[in-house]
Write an enzyme that holds these catalytic residues in place. Structure first.
Site, PDB file in Angstrom:
ATOM      1  N   TYR A 159      -0.758  -6.592   7.606  1.00 30.94           N
ATOM      2  CA  TYR A 159       0.652  -6.481   6.953  1.00 30.94           C
ATOM      3  C   TYR A 159       1.503  -6.871   8.074  1.00 30.94           C
ATOM      4  CZ  TYR A 159       4.806  -4.532   4.574  1.00 30.94           C
ATOM      5  OH  TYR A 159       6.040  -4.595   3.829  1.00 30.94           O
ATOM      6  N   ASP A 182       3.562  -6.804  -1.042  1.00 31.46           N
ATOM      7  CA  ASP A 182       3.692  -7.160  -2.663  1.00 31.46           C
ATOM      8  C   ASP A 182       3.451  -5.850  -3.535  1.00 31.46           C
ATOM      9  OD1 ASP A 182       4.152  -8.423  -4.636  1.00 31.46           O
ATOM     10  OD2 ASP A 182       2.538  -9.628  -5.054  1.00 31.46           O
ATOM     11  N   ASN A 241      -3.401  -0.213  -5.462  1.00 30.91           N
ATOM     12  CA  ASN A 241      -3.185   0.900  -4.663  1.00 30.91           C
ATOM     13  C   ASN A 241      -2.154   1.953  -5.518  1.00 30.91           C
ATOM     14  OD1 ASN A 241      -1.842   2.672  -2.629  1.00 30.91           O
ATOM     15  ND2 ASN A 241      -2.845   1.239  -1.135  1.00 30.91           N
ATOM     16  N   SER A 256       0.145   8.022   2.825  1.00 32.63           N
ATOM     17  CA  SER A 256       1.403   7.577   3.396  1.00 32.63           C
ATOM     18  C   SER A 256       2.258   8.698   3.823  1.00 32.63           C
ATOM     19  CB  SER A 256       2.381   7.154   1.979  1.00 32.63           C
ATOM     20  OG  SER A 256       3.698   7.072   2.202  1.00 32.63           O
ATOM     21  N   ALA A 266      -1.513  -3.262   1.312  1.00 33.98           N
ATOM     22  CA  ALA A 266      -0.663  -2.475   0.286  1.00 33.98           C
ATOM     23  C   ALA A 266       0.733  -2.347   0.729  1.00 33.98           C
ATOM     24  CB  ALA A 266      -1.079  -1.278  -0.073  1.00 33.98           C
ATOM     25  N   MET A 272       9.791   4.166   3.192  1.00 34.92           N
ATOM     26  CA  MET A 272      10.138   3.757   1.919  1.00 34.92           C
ATOM     27  C   MET A 272      10.058   4.791   0.747  1.00 34.92           C
ATOM     28  SD  MET A 272      10.730   0.465   2.890  1.00 34.92           S
ATOM     29  CE  MET A 272      10.870  -0.308   1.422  1.00 34.92           C
ATOM     30  N   GLY A 273       8.944   5.605   0.888  1.00 35.38           N
ATOM     31  CA  GLY A 273       8.668   6.792  -0.304  1.00 35.38           C
ATOM     32  C   GLY A 273       8.383   6.053  -1.537  1.00 35.38           C
ATOM     33  N   PHE A 274       7.288   5.270  -1.461  1.00 41.70           N
ATOM     34  CA  PHE A 274       6.836   4.969  -2.744  1.00 41.70           C
ATOM     35  C   PHE A 274       7.875   4.309  -3.818  1.00 41.70           C
ATOM     36  CE2 PHE A 274       2.535   7.409  -2.580  1.00 41.70           C
ATOM     37  CZ  PHE A 274       2.083   6.822  -1.553  1.00 41.70           C
ATOM     38  N   ASN A 297      -3.525   3.620   7.543  1.00 40.24           N
ATOM     39  CA  ASN A 297      -2.129   3.571   6.985  1.00 40.24           C
ATOM     40  C   ASN A 297      -1.457   3.734   8.311  1.00 40.24           C
ATOM     41  OD1 ASN A 297       0.289   3.712   5.232  1.00 40.24           O
ATOM     42  ND2 ASN A 297      -1.035   4.545   3.494  1.00 40.24           N
ATOM     43  N   THR A 298      -0.153   3.819   7.981  1.00 38.23           N
ATOM     44  CA  THR A 298       0.730   3.848   9.082  1.00 38.23           C
ATOM     45  C   THR A 298       0.722   5.163   9.895  1.00 38.23           C
ATOM     46  OG1 THR A 298       2.527   4.709   7.851  1.00 38.23           O
ATOM     47  CG2 THR A 298       2.452   2.323   8.097  1.00 38.23           C
ATOM     48  N   ASN A 351       8.641   2.321   8.452  1.00 43.61           N
ATOM     49  CA  ASN A 351       9.191   2.476   7.299  1.00 43.61           C
ATOM     50  C   ASN A 351       9.072   4.067   6.803  1.00 43.61           C
ATOM     51  OD1 ASN A 351       7.211   2.781   4.622  1.00 43.61           O
ATOM     52  ND2 ASN A 351       5.989   1.925   6.222  1.00 43.61           N
ATOM     53  N   ASN A 378       5.372   9.348   3.931  1.00 43.58           N
ATOM     54  CA  ASN A 378       6.608   9.354   3.243  1.00 43.58           C
ATOM     55  C   ASN A 378       6.929  10.023   1.913  1.00 43.58           C
ATOM     56  OD1 ASN A 378       7.759   7.928   5.441  1.00 43.58           O
ATOM     57  ND2 ASN A 378       6.688   5.966   4.615  1.00 43.58           N
ATOM     58  N   THR A 379       5.930  10.680   1.573  1.00 50.19           N
ATOM     59  CA  THR A 379       5.976  11.408   0.198  1.00 50.19           C
ATOM     60  C   THR A 379       5.414  12.695   0.737  1.00 50.19           C
ATOM     61  OG1 THR A 379       5.471   9.578  -1.351  1.00 50.19           O
ATOM     62  CG2 THR A 379       4.920  11.805  -2.094  1.00 50.19           C
ATOM     63  N   LYS A 387      -7.698   5.414   0.998  1.00 50.43           N
ATOM     64  CA  LYS A 387      -7.080   4.901   1.982  1.00 50.43           C
ATOM     65  C   LYS A 387      -6.605   6.315   2.913  1.00 50.43           C
ATOM     66  CE  LYS A 387      -3.459   1.829   3.472  1.00 50.43           C
ATOM     67  NZ  LYS A 387      -2.634   0.680   3.233  1.00 50.43           N
TER      68      LYS A 387
HETATM   69  C1  LIG Z   1       7.064  -1.497   4.730  1.00 51.97           C
HETATM   70  C2  LIG Z   1       5.874  -1.129   4.561  1.00 51.97           C
HETATM   71  C3  LIG Z   1       5.407  -0.537   3.377  1.00 51.97           C
HETATM   72  C4  LIG Z   1       4.122  -0.041   3.198  1.00 51.97           C
HETATM   73  N1  LIG Z   1       3.739   0.538   1.876  1.00 51.97           N
HETATM   74  C5  LIG Z   1       2.468   0.901   1.512  1.00 51.97           C
HETATM   75  C6  LIG Z   1       2.307   1.419   0.359  1.00 51.97           C
HETATM   76  O1  LIG Z   1       3.007   1.429  -0.553  1.00 51.97           O
HETATM   77  N2  LIG Z   1       0.872   1.704   0.228  1.00 51.97           N
HETATM   78  C7  LIG Z   1      -0.132   1.839   1.292  1.00 51.97           C
HETATM   79  O2  LIG Z   1      -1.136   2.199   0.957  1.00 51.97           O
HETATM   80  N3  LIG Z   1       0.235   1.468   2.421  1.00 51.97           N
HETATM   81  C8  LIG Z   1       1.549   0.742   2.762  1.00 51.97           C
HETATM   82  N4  LIG Z   1       1.861   0.262   3.973  1.00 51.97           N
HETATM   83  C9  LIG Z   1       0.650   0.408   4.928  1.00 51.97           C
HETATM   84  C10 LIG Z   1       0.189  -0.725   5.176  1.00 51.97           C
HETATM   85  O3  LIG Z   1      -0.708  -1.238   4.044  1.00 51.97           O
HETATM   86  C11 LIG Z   1      -0.885  -0.905   6.419  1.00 51.97           C
HETATM   87  O4  LIG Z   1      -1.950   0.235   6.103  1.00 51.97           O
HETATM   88  C12 LIG Z   1      -0.202  -0.614   7.620  1.00 51.97           C
HETATM   89  O5  LIG Z   1       1.172  -1.231   7.693  1.00 51.97           O
HETATM   90  C13 LIG Z   1      -0.912  -0.840   8.762  1.00 51.97           C
HETATM   91  O6  LIG Z   1      -1.009  -2.300   8.797  1.00 51.97           O
HETATM   92  P1  LIG Z   1      -0.533  -3.284   9.878  1.00 51.97           P
HETATM   93  O7  LIG Z   1      -0.355  -2.663  11.131  1.00 51.97           O
HETATM   94  O8  LIG Z   1      -1.168  -4.656   9.712  1.00 51.97           O
HETATM   95  O9  LIG Z   1       0.784  -3.384   9.223  1.00 51.97           O
HETATM   96  C14 LIG Z   1       3.219  -0.266   4.138  1.00 51.97           C
HETATM   97  C15 LIG Z   1       3.361  -0.717   5.570  1.00 51.97           C
HETATM   98  C16 LIG Z   1       4.694  -1.293   5.809  1.00 51.97           C
HETATM   99  C17 LIG Z   1       5.238  -1.683   6.818  1.00 51.97           C
END
Ligand SMILES: Cc1cc2nc3c(=O)[nH]c(=O)nc-3n(C[C@H](O)[C@H](O)[C@H](O)COP(=O)(O)O)c2cc1C
Length: 358
Positions: A315, A73, A148, A184, A70, A121-123, A249-250, A119, A186-187, A220
């Site tokens: 990602y 895109d 998602n 996330s 997620a 971003m904050g949804f 997630n991050t 990031n 960021n919220t 998640k």
């Molecule tokens: C720029 C950015 C935006 C993301 N936005 C979302 C999001 O909207 N929803 C979500 O569940 N995860 C989001 N993620 C988290 C990714 O889906 C993933 O869980 C996380 O980046 C760890 O995977 P990776 O190490 O392969 O990047 C985002 C990650 C990045 C880098």
């Protein structure tokens, strides 16, 4: 077209793109890819995956065990493009009921030397109505489509369940699985929804909708939980009969600045959380774990398989390596099948203790 040409074209793109602001590049790339969905097959070749690599997990047939995580895109702009790469699934969103702008810019940062991103971003997203229309128009090319779901920033925590219910109702008929995202960073307050009571409130609100419109449902989670926190979410997934968990997630790394860090800097932590979850899920094979966080090679996938997992997502590594990441994993999976004289991946993984690994 050969791997060499596709690698060279991504390298060229990256050299230019990495001179520019990350979000600017991202936005323009998605806009471009939405207009030229056929580009993936032209540059990277036809990726008709057939059934050789299919895994049937959680009510869906994934034509390949790696999916797009997620956030890449977010606005469901380029499903048609990604569905032609060697990916088994595309997860769009996070989508919230109403469109929202997200946090102030700049909010996306590259940590190039460590192949990581940060990031906050904050949804930011176009909202449920717009995403649904785009999803309806998309051609998934046999790929699994996940949506998602998140709550709007202005929705108070005790009303979060209403946002998730609204979104479940909206998307359940037009996707292959749904994800409750409470992880996330960021919220404000979102991660607090990972508490037991808050989770119960959300999944109790979804229960009648799930009976009316059954759809595979994942949760998640964050990597920054205590061991007890992780195990309590495993219990939640059992109690509420979820299809599975998505981890992770991050991660928050205050020394790097606000927001969530992904990519190589997350790899070790993500891996530890995933292995803990796989261990805890050993007795409940009906509940699956989709692994994400720092996945950057076929070795990560094979290690996950050895520990009992099946499906993973990427990602950050896709940003740093481009489609060569997917082509490399695809070739290694094919090598593994050939080395083990196996006709299909599902057959191979049925007897995973006997696999002769690469
Ligand atoms: C720029 C950015 C935006 C993301 N936005 C979302 C999001 O909207 N929803 C979500 O569940 N995860 C989001 N993620 C988290 C990714 O889906 C993933 O869980 C996380 O980046 C760890 O995977 P990776 O190490 O392969 O990047 C985002 C990650 C990045 C880098």
């Amino acid at each position: 077209m050969s791997n060499f040409i596709s690698q060279a074209s991504y390298k060229l793109f990256k050299t230019a793109a990495f001179q520019l602001d990350p979000e600017f590049v991202h936005e323009h790339s998605m806009g471009f890819l939405s207009k030229f969905p056929g580009l993936s097959s032209k540059i990277f070749g036809e990726n008709d995956l057939g059934t050789r690599y299919t895994l049937n997990i959680g009510g869906n047939s994934w034509p390949f065990p790696i999916g797009l995580a997620a956030g890449l895109d977010k606005n469901a702009m380029a499903i048609d493009f990604f569905s032609k790469l060697p990916l088994g699934s595309v997860e769009v969103g996070t989508v919230t009921p109403k469109p929202q702008a997200g946090n102030d810019k700049p909010r996306l940062f590259r940590i190039v030397e460590e192949e990581s991103l940060r990031n906050r971003m904050g949804f930011n997203n176009d909202g449920a109505d717009v995403l649904l229309e785009r999803i309806k128009r998309s051609q998934k090319n046999g790929r699994v489509l996940g949506v998602n779901l998140g709550k709007n920033k202005t929705t108070p925590a005790d009303k979060a369940c209403d946002d998730y219910a609204t979104l479940y109702k909206k998307f359940a008929s037009d996707c292959d699985y749904l994800v409750i995202n409470v992880s996330s960073p960021n919220t404000p307050g979102l991660r607090d929804l990972q508490g037991e009571e808050e989770m119960d409130r959300i999944f109790d609100a979804l229960a009648p909708l799930r009976t009316e419109k059954p759809r595979p449902l994942y949760l998640k989670i964050a990597p920054d939980l205590s061991d007890e926190g992780i195990l309590s979410l495993v219990e939640i997934s059992k109690k509420h009969n979820l299809t599975g968990l998505i981890a992770t997630n991050t991660t928050i790394m205050e020394e790097r600045g606000p927001g969530g860090v992904s990519g190589k800097l997350l790899a070790q932590k993500g891996r530890e959380v995933r292995f803990k979850i796989l261990e805890a899920l050993k007795e409940t094979p009906d509940i699956d774990l989709i692994g994400v966080g720092g996945v950057s090679s076929s070795q990560d996938l094979f290690d996950f398989w050895k520990a009992g997992g099946n499906l993973m997502q990427v990602y950050s590594a896709f940003i740093f390596q481009g489609p060569a990441l997917l082509q490399g994993i695809f070739q290694d999976v094919e090598k593994l099948l050939q080395r083990n004289d196996s006709d299909s991946l599902s057959q191979l993984l049925e007897n995973r203790d006997k696999i002769d690994w690469l």
